[in-house]
Design a protein around this motif. Structure first.
Motif, PDB file in Angstrom:
ATOM      1  N   LYS A  45       0.829  -1.210   0.000  1.00  0.00           N
ATOM      2  CA  LYS A  45       0.000   0.000   0.000  1.00  0.00           C
ATOM      3  C   LYS A  45       0.862   1.259   0.000  1.00  0.00           C
ATOM      4  O   LYS A  45       0.596   2.213  -0.743  1.00  0.00           O
ATOM      5  CB  LYS A  45      -0.923  -0.002   1.221  1.00  0.00           C
ATOM      6  CG  LYS A  45      -2.021  -1.045   1.180  1.00  0.00           C
ATOM      7  CD  LYS A  45      -2.870  -0.977   2.442  1.00  0.00           C
ATOM      8  CE  LYS A  45      -3.960  -2.026   2.441  1.00  0.00           C
ATOM      9  NZ  LYS A  45      -4.779  -1.984   3.684  1.00  0.00           N
ATOM     10  N   TRP A 103       2.551  11.737   3.091  1.00  0.00           N
ATOM     11  CA  TRP A 103       1.144  12.079   2.857  1.00  0.00           C
ATOM     12  C   TRP A 103       0.937  13.577   2.628  1.00  0.00           C
ATOM     13  O   TRP A 103      -0.074  13.984   2.071  1.00  0.00           O
ATOM     14  CB  TRP A 103       0.265  11.590   4.006  1.00  0.00           C
ATOM     15  CG  TRP A 103       0.675  12.053   5.373  1.00  0.00           C
ATOM     16  CD1 TRP A 103       0.378  13.248   5.969  1.00  0.00           C
ATOM     17  CD2 TRP A 103       1.459  11.321   6.321  1.00  0.00           C
ATOM     18  NE1 TRP A 103       0.926  13.304   7.230  1.00  0.00           N
ATOM     19  CE2 TRP A 103       1.592  12.139   7.475  1.00  0.00           C
ATOM     20  CE3 TRP A 103       2.049  10.061   6.321  1.00  0.00           C
ATOM     21  CZ2 TRP A 103       2.300  11.726   8.601  1.00  0.00           C
ATOM     22  CZ3 TRP A 103       2.751   9.654   7.437  1.00  0.00           C
ATOM     23  CH2 TRP A 103       2.876  10.473   8.563  1.00  0.00           C
ATOM     24  N   HIS A 111      -6.514   9.595   0.273  1.00  0.00           N
ATOM     25  CA  HIS A 111      -5.259   8.853   0.162  1.00  0.00           C
ATOM     26  C   HIS A 111      -4.264   9.323   1.221  1.00  0.00           C
ATOM     27  O   HIS A 111      -3.573   8.510   1.851  1.00  0.00           O
ATOM     28  CB  HIS A 111      -4.648   9.047  -1.229  1.00  0.00           C
ATOM     29  CG  HIS A 111      -5.307   8.232  -2.293  1.00  0.00           C
ATOM     30  ND1 HIS A 111      -5.158   8.490  -3.638  1.00  0.00           N
ATOM     31  CD2 HIS A 111      -6.117   7.151  -2.210  1.00  0.00           C
ATOM     32  CE1 HIS A 111      -5.849   7.607  -4.340  1.00  0.00           C
ATOM     33  NE2 HIS A 111      -6.444   6.788  -3.494  1.00  0.00           N
ATOM     34  N   ARG A 113      -4.855  10.696   4.135  1.00  0.00           N
ATOM     35  CA  ARG A 113      -5.262  10.241   5.466  1.00  0.00           C
ATOM     36  C   ARG A 113      -4.973   8.750   5.642  1.00  0.00           C
ATOM     37  O   ARG A 113      -4.447   8.323   6.676  1.00  0.00           O
ATOM     38  CB  ARG A 113      -6.749  10.508   5.676  1.00  0.00           C
ATOM     39  CG  ARG A 113      -7.287  10.025   7.018  1.00  0.00           C
ATOM     40  CD  ARG A 113      -8.779  10.312   7.142  1.00  0.00           C
ATOM     41  NE  ARG A 113      -9.308   9.847   8.413  1.00  0.00           N
ATOM     42  CZ  ARG A 113      -9.718   8.600   8.636  1.00  0.00           C
ATOM     43  NH1 ARG A 113      -9.625   7.691   7.675  1.00  0.00           N
ATOM     44  NH2 ARG A 113     -10.195   8.252   9.819  1.00  0.00           N
ATOM     45  N   ASP A 114      -5.304   7.948   4.636  1.00  0.00           N
ATOM     46  CA  ASP A 114      -5.076   6.507   4.728  1.00  0.00           C
ATOM     47  C   ASP A 114      -3.588   6.190   4.877  1.00  0.00           C
ATOM     48  O   ASP A 114      -3.211   5.285   5.625  1.00  0.00           O
ATOM     49  CB  ASP A 114      -5.628   5.801   3.488  1.00  0.00           C
ATOM     50  CG  ASP A 114      -7.150   5.760   3.477  1.00  0.00           C
ATOM     51  OD1 ASP A 114      -7.755   6.012   4.538  1.00  0.00           O
ATOM     52  OD2 ASP A 114      -7.728   5.491   2.408  1.00  0.00           O
TER      53      ASP A 114
END
Length: 252
Positions: A45, A103, A111, A113-114
């Motif tokens: 990820k 980020w 995206h 935040r994830d």
């Protein structure tokens, strides 16, 4: 160690329930396997979201063609844990891009935040998991993570191709070597000392033997954990499947 921050209170609450309560009822072998497999998926990820930064349209901040990628000590975590368990991070360090959190460059707020939450994710595990993790990180696990991230960020090929290559050619062999080196280091630890007697045949180093015995048991446990970590690399995580990568990348 610097104070680690909580990025999202609600996400932290959900993580605390899952990893402090639900995970408590799983066996150590199950936890070791799950911990390592989840780590591998999280690495994919992170690689996906770093790859997005290659396109200026996905960025909220400018980046040079070959930005500097480093990996530092973890700086965010969802919750703390009390003895005898500890909060063990899923990822082996905090990736930084040109000195900033990655980020911060992502234009897509979801995206961003994830990705931030991913670096804060921890599990409530026995202390030997953190000891095994730290040993592997010191033997190259952190560097394998950094190198894989750098590869996708500097890459120029198709995104999925570069992500897969970074995982298979940098993360997997680097992580496998780190786990093996940490395991070997643990195996080289001194064994339990032999009894030393006084003139009346009383054991004079009993405390030392007892302490070493507990330490030796912990080391054997850490070795078993590291072995399961290594075995987790034998199969690619679901996140490396093309359609899963497309989902992470936000492709239709």
């Amino acid at each position: 160690m610097a104070t680690r921050r909580v990025p999202d209170r609600e996400a932290a609450k959900a993580a605390r329930f899952t990893h402090q309560i639900v995970e408590h009822f799983r066996s150590d072998p199950q936890l070791a396997k799950s911990h390592a497999e989840t780590r591998n998926g999280h690495v994919v990820k992170v690689l996906c979201w770093l790859a997005l930064l290659r396109d200026a349209q996905n960025r909220s901040l400018p980046l040079p063609p070959r930005p500097r990628v480093t990996c530092e000590e973890a700086q965010w975590q969802h919750f703390r844990e009390s003895h005898p368990r500890q909060a063990a991070h899923m990822l082996p360090g905090q990736i930084m891009v040109d000195g900033r959190y990655p980020w911060l460059y992502l234009k897509d707020a979801a995206h961003a935040r994830d990705l931030q939450l991913l670096f804060a994710e921890v599990r409530a595990l026995p202390a030997n998991f953190n000891k095994a993790d730290s040993a592997a990180e010191g033997k190259g696990l952190t560097e394998a993570f950094r190198a894989a991230g750098e590869y996708v960020l500097h890459g120029r090929g198709p995104l999925r191709q570069d992500i897969t290559a970074a995982y298979r050619t940098l993360w997997v062999p680097g992580a496998r070597a780190a786990y093996a080196a940490a395991e070997e280091q643990k195996r080289s630890r001194p064994s339990v000392p032999s009894p030393v007697y006084d003139l009346e045949r009383n054991i004079v180093n009993l405390d030392e033997i007892e302490e070493a015995g507990q330490s030796q048991w912990d080391v054997h446990d850490q070795i078993r954990i590291l072995m399961r970590y290594g075995a987790s690399l034998d199969e690619a995580p679901p996140e490396l499947r093309p359609h899963k990568m497309d989902e992470i990348l936000g492709r239709p």
